[in-house]
Write a protein that holds these residues in place. Structure first.
Motif, PDB file in Angstrom:
ATOM      1  N   MET A   1     -39.568 -52.136 -38.565  1.00  0.00           N
ATOM      2  CA  MET A   1     -38.533 -51.821 -37.575  1.00  0.00           C
ATOM      3  C   MET A   1     -38.548 -52.748 -36.443  1.00  0.00           C
ATOM      4  SD  MET A   1     -38.176 -47.743 -36.990  1.00  0.00           S
ATOM      5  CE  MET A   1     -39.747 -47.061 -37.145  1.00  0.00           C
ATOM      6  N   THR A   2     -37.456 -53.298 -36.097  1.00  0.00           N
ATOM      7  CA  THR A   2     -37.424 -54.482 -35.089  1.00  0.00           C
ATOM      8  C   THR A   2     -37.345 -54.059 -33.820  1.00  0.00           C
ATOM      9  OG1 THR A   2     -34.888 -54.790 -35.248  1.00  0.00           O
ATOM     10  CG2 THR A   2     -35.963 -55.863 -36.982  1.00  0.00           C
ATOM     11  N   SER A   3     -37.443 -54.760 -32.868  1.00  0.00           N
ATOM     12  CA  SER A   3     -37.397 -54.861 -31.188  1.00  0.00           C
ATOM     13  C   SER A   3     -35.842 -54.318 -30.862  1.00  0.00           C
ATOM     14  CB  SER A   3     -37.934 -55.963 -30.486  1.00  0.00           C
ATOM     15  OG  SER A   3     -36.987 -57.030 -30.982  1.00  0.00           O
ATOM     16  N   VAL A   4     -34.912 -54.830 -31.715  1.00  0.00           N
ATOM     17  CA  VAL A   4     -33.513 -54.574 -31.492  1.00  0.00           C
ATOM     18  C   VAL A   4     -33.455 -53.057 -31.803  1.00  0.00           C
ATOM     19  CG1 VAL A   4     -31.000 -54.923 -32.270  1.00  0.00           C
ATOM     20  CG2 VAL A   4     -32.463 -56.914 -32.041  1.00  0.00           C
ATOM     21  N   PHE A   5     -33.740 -52.393 -32.994  1.00  0.00           N
ATOM     22  CA  PHE A   5     -33.858 -50.950 -33.307  1.00  0.00           C
ATOM     23  C   PHE A   5     -34.510 -50.290 -32.067  1.00  0.00           C
ATOM     24  CE2 PHE A   5     -35.683 -47.221 -34.664  1.00  0.00           C
ATOM     25  CZ  PHE A   5     -34.685 -46.505 -35.298  1.00  0.00           C
ATOM     26  N   TRP A   6     -35.671 -50.671 -31.602  1.00  0.00           N
ATOM     27  CA  TRP A   6     -36.298 -49.974 -30.679  1.00  0.00           C
ATOM     28  C   TRP A   6     -35.478 -49.893 -29.216  1.00  0.00           C
ATOM     29  CZ3 TRP A   6     -39.103 -46.039 -32.035  1.00  0.00           C
ATOM     30  CH2 TRP A   6     -39.759 -46.129 -33.304  1.00  0.00           C
ATOM     31  N   LEU A   7     -34.814 -50.827 -28.915  1.00  0.00           N
ATOM     32  CA  LEU A   7     -34.161 -51.159 -27.731  1.00  0.00           C
ATOM     33  C   LEU A   7     -32.800 -50.082 -27.789  1.00  0.00           C
ATOM     34  CD1 LEU A   7     -33.400 -52.293 -24.955  1.00  0.00           C
ATOM     35  CD2 LEU A   7     -32.192 -54.087 -26.230  1.00  0.00           C
ATOM     36  N   LYS A   8     -32.129 -49.985 -28.884  1.00  0.00           N
ATOM     37  CA  LYS A   8     -30.864 -49.235 -29.284  1.00  0.00           C
ATOM     38  C   LYS A   8     -31.633 -47.826 -29.159  1.00  0.00           C
ATOM     39  CE  LYS A   8     -29.242 -48.226 -33.603  1.00  0.00           C
ATOM     40  NZ  LYS A   8     -28.407 -48.442 -34.985  1.00  0.00           N
ATOM     41  N   ALA A   9     -32.643 -47.366 -29.779  1.00  0.00           N
ATOM     42  CA  ALA A   9     -33.174 -46.069 -29.887  1.00  0.00           C
ATOM     43  C   ALA A   9     -33.410 -45.638 -28.313  1.00  0.00           C
ATOM     44  CB  ALA A   9     -34.293 -45.844 -30.651  1.00  0.00           C
ATOM     45  N   GLY A  10     -34.118 -46.364 -27.619  1.00  0.00           N
ATOM     46  CA  GLY A  10     -34.444 -46.247 -26.256  1.00  0.00           C
ATOM     47  C   GLY A  10     -33.169 -45.944 -25.419  1.00  0.00           C
ATOM     48  N   ILE A  11     -31.998 -46.793 -25.717  1.00  0.00           N
ATOM     49  CA  ILE A  11     -30.758 -46.624 -24.837  1.00  0.00           C
ATOM     50  C   ILE A  11     -30.167 -45.289 -25.335  1.00  0.00           C
ATOM     51  CG2 ILE A  11     -28.346 -47.463 -24.673  1.00  0.00           C
ATOM     52  CD1 ILE A  11     -29.509 -50.401 -24.512  1.00  0.00           C
ATOM     53  N   PHE A  12     -30.295 -45.193 -26.377  1.00  0.00           N
ATOM     54  CA  PHE A  12     -29.712 -43.675 -26.925  1.00  0.00           C
ATOM     55  C   PHE A  12     -30.519 -42.592 -26.450  1.00  0.00           C
ATOM     56  CE2 PHE A  12     -29.493 -39.931 -29.816  1.00  0.00           C
ATOM     57  CZ  PHE A  12     -28.124 -39.756 -29.665  1.00  0.00           C
ATOM     58  N   PHE A  44     -24.341 -52.493 -30.432  1.00  0.00           N
ATOM     59  CA  PHE A  44     -25.716 -52.846 -31.300  1.00  0.00           C
ATOM     60  C   PHE A  44     -25.458 -53.139 -32.595  1.00  0.00           C
ATOM     61  CE2 PHE A  44     -28.120 -51.149 -27.700  1.00  0.00           C
ATOM     62  CZ  PHE A  44     -29.017 -52.212 -27.550  1.00  0.00           C
ATOM     63  N   SER A  45     -24.285 -52.621 -33.146  1.00  0.00           N
ATOM     64  CA  SER A  45     -24.115 -52.720 -34.753  1.00  0.00           C
ATOM     65  C   SER A  45     -23.878 -54.239 -35.104  1.00  0.00           C
ATOM     66  CB  SER A  45     -22.957 -51.848 -35.148  1.00  0.00           C
ATOM     67  OG  SER A  45     -21.740 -52.406 -34.538  1.00  0.00           O
ATOM     68  N   PHE A  46     -23.478 -54.959 -34.078  1.00  0.00           N
ATOM     69  CA  PHE A  46     -23.132 -56.497 -34.442  1.00  0.00           C
ATOM     70  C   PHE A  46     -24.585 -57.312 -34.371  1.00  0.00           C
ATOM     71  CE2 PHE A  46     -19.092 -55.022 -33.342  1.00  0.00           C
ATOM     72  CZ  PHE A  46     -18.314 -55.681 -34.271  1.00  0.00           C
ATOM     73  N   LEU A  47     -25.616 -56.519 -33.746  1.00  0.00           N
ATOM     74  CA  LEU A  47     -26.800 -57.468 -33.663  1.00  0.00           C
ATOM     75  C   LEU A  47     -27.655 -57.180 -35.149  1.00  0.00           C
ATOM     76  CD1 LEU A  47     -27.900 -56.393 -29.991  1.00  0.00           C
ATOM     77  CD2 LEU A  47     -26.814 -58.449 -30.870  1.00  0.00           C
ATOM     78  N   PRO A  48     -28.356 -58.187 -35.627  1.00  0.00           N
ATOM     79  CA  PRO A  48     -29.022 -58.366 -36.616  1.00  0.00           C
ATOM     80  C   PRO A  48     -30.426 -57.352 -36.499  1.00  0.00           C
ATOM     81  CG  PRO A  48     -29.226 -60.619 -36.010  1.00  0.00           C
ATOM     82  CD  PRO A  48     -28.360 -59.685 -35.026  1.00  0.00           C
ATOM     83  N   GLY A  49     -30.795 -56.616 -37.410  1.00  0.00           N
ATOM     84  CA  GLY A  49     -32.225 -55.962 -37.327  1.00  0.00           C
ATOM     85  C   GLY A  49     -31.673 -54.676 -36.628  1.00  0.00           C
ATOM     86  N   ASN A  50     -30.494 -54.100 -36.456  1.00  0.00           N
ATOM     87  CA  ASN A  50     -30.325 -52.907 -35.696  1.00  0.00           C
ATOM     88  C   ASN A  50     -30.324 -51.537 -36.899  1.00  0.00           C
ATOM     89  OD1 ASN A  50     -27.450 -51.597 -36.052  1.00  0.00           O
ATOM     90  ND2 ASN A  50     -27.191 -53.893 -35.929  1.00  0.00           N
ATOM     91  N   GLY A  51     -29.991 -51.712 -38.027  1.00  0.00           N
ATOM     92  CA  GLY A  51     -30.043 -50.804 -39.006  1.00  0.00           C
ATOM     93  C   GLY A  51     -28.700 -50.192 -39.350  1.00  0.00           C
ATOM     94  N   ILE A  52     -27.514 -50.830 -39.022  1.00  0.00           N
ATOM     95  CA  ILE A  52     -26.269 -50.353 -39.286  1.00  0.00           C
ATOM     96  C   ILE A  52     -25.224 -51.438 -38.995  1.00  0.00           C
ATOM     97  CG2 ILE A  52     -25.765 -49.369 -36.810  1.00  0.00           C
ATOM     98  CD1 ILE A  52     -24.246 -46.957 -38.108  1.00  0.00           C
ATOM     99  N   THR A  53     -24.203 -51.418 -39.975  1.00  0.00           N
ATOM    100  CA  THR A  53     -23.077 -52.510 -39.788  1.00  0.00           C
ATOM    101  C   THR A  53     -22.179 -51.914 -38.868  1.00  0.00           C
ATOM    102  OG1 THR A  53     -21.848 -51.496 -41.631  1.00  0.00           O
ATOM    103  CG2 THR A  53     -23.713 -52.972 -42.226  1.00  0.00           C
ATOM    104  N   PRO A  54     -21.344 -53.022 -38.241  1.00  0.00           N
ATOM    105  CA  PRO A  54     -20.157 -52.766 -37.483  1.00  0.00           C
ATOM    106  C   PRO A  54     -19.064 -51.458 -38.232  1.00  0.00           C
ATOM    107  CG  PRO A  54     -20.637 -54.984 -37.201  1.00  0.00           C
ATOM    108  CD  PRO A  54     -21.286 -54.326 -38.431  1.00  0.00           C
TER     109      PRO A  54
END
Length: 149
Positions: A1-12, A44-54
């Motif tokens: 998992m990327t740092s983008v995913f963890w940032l997304k998870a933290g904000i959620f 976040f869906s537009f950022l690579p490494g987040n786990g989901i497409t727009p």
């Protein structure tokens, strides 16, 4: 998992915790906060490494709004803020993940609220289910079950 995913998870997690606390206190989920959470999920869906497409993010939002929105208008057991919150969860996890989130959240609600006849906050259970789904999909990754959603 990327740092983008963890940032997304933290904000959620932060947004879900704030919304859960507000819902427990007031039995309301403010649209300003739920829609802001949805906007960050789509961002976040537009950022690579987040786990989901727009596309999956927007479909998750629409599914959450329509699914719980229909229940909100049909029987009045929950407010439309819960529908918008489920849509926001959908922006983070997609349609497939939203199903997991609703399953986990409603399961916890059944366990905790067993026998209770008075209305209560639904937001904390949605937040719990959303976080469970987000973490689960983060570890599993987009797989066969998410091929269409």
């Amino acid at each position: 998992m990327t740092s983008v995913f963890w940032l997304k998870a933290g904000i959620f997690a932060l947004g879900g915790t704030i919304l859960a606390a507000i819902d427990l206190k007031t039995l309301r989920l403010p649209h300003a906060l739920t829609l802001s959470l949805a906007a960050t999920g789509i961002f976040f869906s537009f950022l690579p490494g987040n786990g989901i497409t727009p596309l999956r993010s927007v479909l998750g939002f629409l599914t959450g709004i329509f699914l719980l929105g229909f229940l909100s208008f049909r029987n009045g057991s929950m407010g439309f803020g819960d529908a918008v919150f489920s849509g926001a969860i959908g922006t983070y996890v997609g349609v497939f993940g939203l199903g997991i989130a609703l399953f986990c959240g409603s399961g916890l609600a059944v366990i905790v609220r067993r026998g209770s006849k008075e209305p209560g906050a639904i937001g904390p259970y949605l937040a719990f289910g959303g976080l469970c789904s987000l973490i689960f999909l983060g570890f599993v990754g987009p797989g066969e079950g998410q091929a269409l959603f």
